[in-house]
Design a protein around this motif. Structure first.
Motif, short mmCIF file in Angstrom:
data_model
loop_
_atom_site.label_atom_id
_atom_site.label_comp_id
_atom_site.label_asym_id
_atom_site.label_seq_id
_atom_site.Cartn_x
_atom_site.Cartn_y
_atom_site.Cartn_z
N MET A 1 90.80 30.54 -5.80
CA MET A 1 90.65 31.94 -6.13
C MET A 1 89.85 32.62 -5.02
SD MET A 1 90.98 34.40 -8.71
CE MET A 1 91.30 33.45 -10.16
N LEU A 2 90.39 33.71 -4.52
CA LEU A 2 89.73 34.51 -3.49
C LEU A 2 89.38 35.87 -4.08
CD1 LEU A 2 92.20 33.86 -0.52
CD2 LEU A 2 89.99 32.76 -0.90
N GLY A 3 88.28 36.44 -3.61
CA GLY A 3 87.89 37.75 -4.10
C GLY A 3 87.28 38.57 -3.00
N SER A 4 87.12 39.85 -3.29
CA SER A 4 86.48 40.75 -2.33
C SER A 4 85.91 41.96 -3.07
CB SER A 4 87.48 41.21 -1.27
OG SER A 4 88.49 42.01 -1.83
N ALA A 5 85.00 42.62 -2.39
CA ALA A 5 84.45 43.89 -2.85
C ALA A 5 84.58 44.86 -1.68
CB ALA A 5 82.99 43.74 -3.25
N PHE A 6 84.87 46.14 -1.98
CA PHE A 6 85.13 47.08 -0.89
C PHE A 6 84.60 48.47 -1.20
CE2 PHE A 6 88.82 47.35 -3.66
CZ PHE A 6 89.00 48.72 -3.81
N VAL A 7 84.50 49.26 -0.13
CA VAL A 7 84.24 50.69 -0.22
C VAL A 7 85.33 51.39 0.59
CG1 VAL A 7 81.75 50.48 -0.52
CG2 VAL A 7 82.68 50.74 1.77
N ASP A 8 85.64 52.61 0.20
CA ASP A 8 86.65 53.42 0.92
C ASP A 8 86.00 54.75 1.31
OD1 ASP A 8 88.80 54.88 1.88
OD2 ASP A 8 89.77 55.08 -0.07
N PRO A 9 85.33 54.78 2.47
CA PRO A 9 84.67 56.03 2.88
C PRO A 9 85.65 57.13 3.28
CG PRO A 9 84.50 54.40 4.61
CD PRO A 9 85.12 53.71 3.43
N ALA A 10 86.90 56.80 3.60
CA ALA A 10 87.89 57.82 3.95
C ALA A 10 88.15 58.75 2.78
CB ALA A 10 89.20 57.17 4.41
N ARG A 18 85.79 55.63 -2.87
CA ARG A 18 86.00 54.61 -3.90
C ARG A 18 85.16 53.37 -3.63
NH1 ARG A 18 90.97 52.03 -3.92
NH2 ARG A 18 90.97 52.31 -1.69
N VAL A 19 84.86 52.64 -4.69
CA VAL A 19 84.32 51.28 -4.62
C VAL A 19 85.21 50.44 -5.52
CG1 VAL A 19 81.95 51.98 -4.12
CG2 VAL A 19 82.66 51.63 -6.48
N GLY A 20 85.34 49.16 -5.18
CA GLY A 20 86.20 48.33 -6.01
C GLY A 20 86.06 46.86 -5.71
N ALA A 21 86.85 46.08 -6.42
CA ALA A 21 86.87 44.63 -6.26
C ALA A 21 88.30 44.14 -6.46
CB ALA A 21 85.95 43.96 -7.28
N GLU A 22 88.58 42.98 -5.86
CA GLU A 22 89.92 42.39 -5.92
C GLU A 22 89.77 40.89 -6.11
OE1 GLU A 22 93.78 43.33 -3.32
OE2 GLU A 22 92.15 42.45 -2.15
N LEU A 23 90.58 40.31 -6.98
CA LEU A 23 90.59 38.87 -7.21
C LEU A 23 92.02 38.37 -7.19
CD1 LEU A 23 88.11 38.53 -10.21
CD2 LEU A 23 87.70 37.83 -7.84
N GLY A 24 92.21 37.14 -6.75
CA GLY A 24 93.55 36.59 -6.80
C GLY A 24 93.69 35.30 -6.01
N VAL A 30 94.86 41.14 -8.09
CA VAL A 30 94.66 42.30 -8.96
C VAL A 30 93.32 42.91 -8.56
CG1 VAL A 30 96.04 41.46 -10.90
CG2 VAL A 30 93.61 40.93 -10.79
N GLY A 31 93.24 44.21 -8.67
CA GLY A 31 92.01 44.89 -8.28
C GLY A 31 91.70 46.03 -9.21
N ALA A 32 90.45 46.44 -9.17
CA ALA A 32 89.98 47.60 -9.94
C ALA A 32 89.08 48.43 -9.04
CB ALA A 32 89.22 47.15 -11.18
#
Length: 167
Positions: A1-10, A18-24, A30-32
């Motif tokens: 399982m890989l995951g990440s957390a991100f920000v979208d300053p654009a 946006r801020v969010g996370a992704e797992l899969g 899938v992400g939120a």
């Protein structure tokens, strides 16, 4: 399982950061995410008329992606849906329009990994449709019953620049 957390300053230039996370797994994820809609420059241009202003407005989204290369990198395709709550105040009339939109979309993008850090650019297109809306009085107002909410349902396109950390 890989995951990440991100920000979208654009998002400051478009429909809000946006801020969010992704797992899969290796290719499917899938992400939120959550956005502050009223901080976006394009949000203001599309939703506000002269002498109108945003009260707190937000979006929450779910998405699914497929990466054409393993380890969640390279070209990806995705689908998603967002619930958007827009609150527009009309100070002169002492009213606020509260609108809720459903926003299904498709996306294409590319993720460039740098060890545990990544940069991900994507473009999306979809349709924002109004789910519900009402006009309420602000404190001191009494004319909300005279106004109908404006339906801003429309086709749209957007871009994102995610800066993230993989874990």
């Amino acid at each position: 399982m890989l995951g990440s957390a991100f920000v979208d300053p654009a998002g400051f230039l478009l429909f809000g950061p946006r801020v969010g996370a992704e797992l899969g797994g290796d290719r499917w994820t899938v992400g939120a995410s959550a956005r502050v809609f009223h901080w976006g420059l394009l949000s203001r241009a599309l939703f506000l008329e002269e002498e109108w202003s945003f009260a707190f407005s937000y979006g929450v989204a779910l998405r699914g992606r497929y990466y054409l290369q393993p380890a969640q990198r390279g070209l990806h395709l995705g689908v998603g849906a967002e619930l958007l709550g827009a609150n527009v105040e009309q100070a002169a009339e002492r009213t606020v329009t509260r609108s809720f939109y459903g926003v299904p979309h498709i996306e294409v993008g590319y993720r460039l990994p740098f060890s545990s850090f990544y940069v991900d650019g994507s473009a999306s297109a979809g349709y924002a449709f109004q789910l519900a809306a009402r006009v309420d009085d602000l404190p001191g107002g009494s004319s909300a019953h005279l106004y109908e909410p404006v339906d801003q349902s429309n086709v749209y396109a957007a871009a994102a620049l995610e800066l993230g950390l993989r874990f």
